[in-house]
Design a protein around this motif. Structure first.
Motif, mmCIF file in Angstrom:
data_model
loop_
_atom_site.group_PDB
_atom_site.id
_atom_site.type_symbol
_atom_site.label_atom_id
_atom_site.label_comp_id
_atom_site.label_asym_id
_atom_site.label_seq_id
_atom_site.Cartn_x
_atom_site.Cartn_y
_atom_site.Cartn_z
ATOM 1 N N LEU A 73 67.944 104.882 35.650
ATOM 2 C CA LEU A 73 67.069 104.885 36.233
ATOM 3 C C LEU A 73 65.939 103.962 35.292
ATOM 4 O O LEU A 73 65.829 104.570 34.212
ATOM 5 N N ILE A 74 65.463 102.724 35.474
ATOM 6 C CA ILE A 74 64.597 101.998 34.847
ATOM 7 C C ILE A 74 63.252 101.968 35.600
ATOM 8 O O ILE A 74 63.127 101.626 36.752
ATOM 9 N N ALA A 75 62.204 102.479 34.735
ATOM 10 C CA ALA A 75 60.823 101.872 35.373
ATOM 11 C C ALA A 75 60.121 101.109 34.408
ATOM 12 O O ALA A 75 59.861 101.424 33.062
ATOM 13 N N ILE A 76 59.756 99.852 34.889
ATOM 14 C CA ILE A 76 59.009 98.906 34.070
ATOM 15 C C ILE A 76 57.472 99.253 33.966
ATOM 16 O O ILE A 76 56.956 99.582 34.993
ATOM 17 N N THR A 77 57.175 99.298 32.925
ATOM 18 C CA THR A 77 55.690 99.806 32.468
ATOM 19 C C THR A 77 54.864 98.655 32.309
ATOM 20 O O THR A 77 53.632 98.658 32.368
ATOM 21 N N ASP A 78 55.291 97.472 31.656
ATOM 22 C CA ASP A 78 54.731 96.402 31.167
ATOM 23 C C ASP A 78 55.658 95.291 30.882
ATOM 24 O O ASP A 78 56.602 95.399 30.977
ATOM 25 N N TRP A 79 55.180 94.029 30.238
ATOM 26 C CA TRP A 79 55.734 92.964 29.983
ATOM 27 C C TRP A 79 55.458 92.699 28.529
ATOM 28 O O TRP A 79 54.070 92.515 28.286
ATOM 29 N N ASP A 80 56.258 92.214 27.619
ATOM 30 C CA ASP A 80 55.640 91.785 26.254
ATOM 31 C C ASP A 80 55.534 90.341 26.101
ATOM 32 O O ASP A 80 55.723 89.634 27.033
ATOM 33 N N ARG A 103 60.738 102.538 30.751
ATOM 34 C CA ARG A 103 61.035 103.828 30.257
ATOM 35 C C ARG A 103 62.512 103.702 31.049
ATOM 36 O O ARG A 103 62.714 103.417 32.214
ATOM 37 N N ILE A 104 63.333 104.504 30.442
ATOM 38 C CA ILE A 104 64.836 104.533 30.871
ATOM 39 C C ILE A 104 64.879 106.331 30.973
ATOM 40 O O ILE A 104 64.850 106.874 30.143
ATOM 41 N N PHE A 105 65.722 106.496 31.964
ATOM 42 C CA PHE A 105 65.901 107.969 32.448
ATOM 43 C C PHE A 105 67.472 107.980 32.594
ATOM 44 O O PHE A 105 68.095 107.011 33.220
ATOM 45 N N VAL A 106 68.198 108.750 32.279
ATOM 46 C CA VAL A 106 69.534 109.378 32.489
ATOM 47 C C VAL A 106 70.038 110.573 32.699
ATOM 48 O O VAL A 106 69.174 111.555 32.161
ATOM 49 N N TRP A 107 70.727 110.799 33.527
ATOM 50 C CA TRP A 107 71.024 112.145 33.880
ATOM 51 C C TRP A 107 71.765 112.982 32.381
ATOM 52 O O TRP A 107 72.393 112.243 31.828
ATOM 53 N N SER A 108 71.137 114.196 32.291
ATOM 54 C CA SER A 108 72.040 114.922 31.008
ATOM 55 C C SER A 108 73.284 115.169 31.379
ATOM 56 O O SER A 108 74.071 114.767 32.553
ATOM 57 N N ASP A 109 74.249 115.558 30.216
ATOM 58 C CA ASP A 109 75.474 115.500 30.511
ATOM 59 C C ASP A 109 75.945 116.408 31.599
ATOM 60 O O ASP A 109 77.080 116.355 32.310
ATOM 61 N N ASP A 110 75.114 117.701 31.685
ATOM 62 C CA ASP A 110 75.624 118.573 32.650
ATOM 63 C C ASP A 110 75.110 118.294 34.020
ATOM 64 O O ASP A 110 74.978 119.136 34.945
ATOM 65 N N GLU A 111 74.332 117.191 34.016
ATOM 66 C CA GLU A 111 73.491 116.464 35.277
ATOM 67 C C GLU A 111 72.707 117.324 35.821
ATOM 68 O O GLU A 111 72.626 117.518 37.203
ATOM 69 N N SER A 170 63.547 107.276 25.732
ATOM 70 C CA SER A 170 62.634 107.164 24.678
ATOM 71 C C SER A 170 62.323 108.534 23.702
ATOM 72 O O SER A 170 62.368 108.782 22.697
ATOM 73 N N GLN A 171 62.147 109.532 24.685
ATOM 74 C CA GLN A 171 61.798 110.902 24.105
ATOM 75 C C GLN A 171 63.014 111.324 23.455
ATOM 76 O O GLN A 171 62.946 112.031 22.300
ATOM 77 N N GLN A 172 64.336 111.330 23.902
ATOM 78 C CA GLN A 172 65.331 111.897 23.358
ATOM 79 C C GLN A 172 65.875 111.006 21.867
ATOM 80 O O GLN A 172 65.871 111.680 21.036
ATOM 81 N N MET A 173 65.162 109.555 21.796
ATOM 82 C CA MET A 173 65.457 109.109 20.618
ATOM 83 C C MET A 173 64.207 109.436 19.538
ATOM 84 O O MET A 173 64.755 109.847 18.620
ATOM 85 N N LEU A 233 61.946 99.408 25.060
ATOM 86 C CA LEU A 233 61.883 100.868 25.437
ATOM 87 C C LEU A 233 60.195 101.120 25.370
ATOM 88 O O LEU A 233 59.790 100.738 24.286
ATOM 89 N N ASN A 234 59.600 101.756 26.149
ATOM 90 C CA ASN A 234 58.216 102.091 25.999
ATOM 91 C C ASN A 234 57.846 103.054 25.161
ATOM 92 O O ASN A 234 58.821 104.100 24.832
ATOM 93 N N GLU A 235 56.965 103.039 24.178
ATOM 94 C CA GLU A 235 56.333 104.147 23.482
ATOM 95 C C GLU A 235 56.929 104.552 22.162
ATOM 96 O O GLU A 235 56.906 105.589 21.580
#
Length: 87
Positions: free
Chosen positions: A45-52, A60-68, A75-78, A15-17
Motif C-alpha cells: 500500500l503506497i501513500a504519497i505524502t509529497d513530491w521531491d 509511505r509504503i505499508f506491507v503486511w507482516s509475515d503472519d498477515e 520506513s519504520q521497519q528500516m 521513502l518518507n522520513e
C-alpha cells in the motif's frame, strides 16, 4: 525504492522520513537488501505524502507482516532494523 506497478510500469519512489546509506557507502548493500526483503514480490500500500525536486513521489509504503496480522510501515521497519535513520 523502485516499485513495479502492474506488469510493465516501474516507478522510482522516495521513502518518507528516512535517510539510508547511498549506493557505495558503508552498509548500503545491507540497507538495500533489507528493503528488498520487506517488499520484494509483495503487494504494498503506497501513500504519497509529497513530491521531491526531481518529481519523484515521496511515499509511505505499508506491507503486511509475515503472519498477515498487522500492516507494517516500511520506513519504520528500516529504522528499527538499523538500515536507515529518521530524517
Amino acid at each position: 525504492a523502485d516499485i513495479r506497478i502492474g506488469k510493465r510500469r516501474l516507478e522510482r519512489l522516495r521513502l518518507n522520513e528516512i535517510d539510508a546509506p547511498e549506493r557505495g557507502a558503508p552498509w548500503s548493500k545491507r540497507s538495500t537488501q533489507l528493503l528488498a526483503d520487506l517488499i520484494f514480490g509483495k503487494e504494498v500500500l503506497i501513500a504519497i505524502t509529497d513530491w521531491d525536486r526531481d518529481d519523484r513521489a515521496v511515499v509511505r509504503i505499508f506491507v503486511w507482516s509475515d503472519d498477515e496480522t498487522e500492516l507494517l510501515d516500511v520506513s519504520q521497519q528500516m529504522i528499527l532494523r538499523g538500515a536507515a535513520w529518521y530524517f
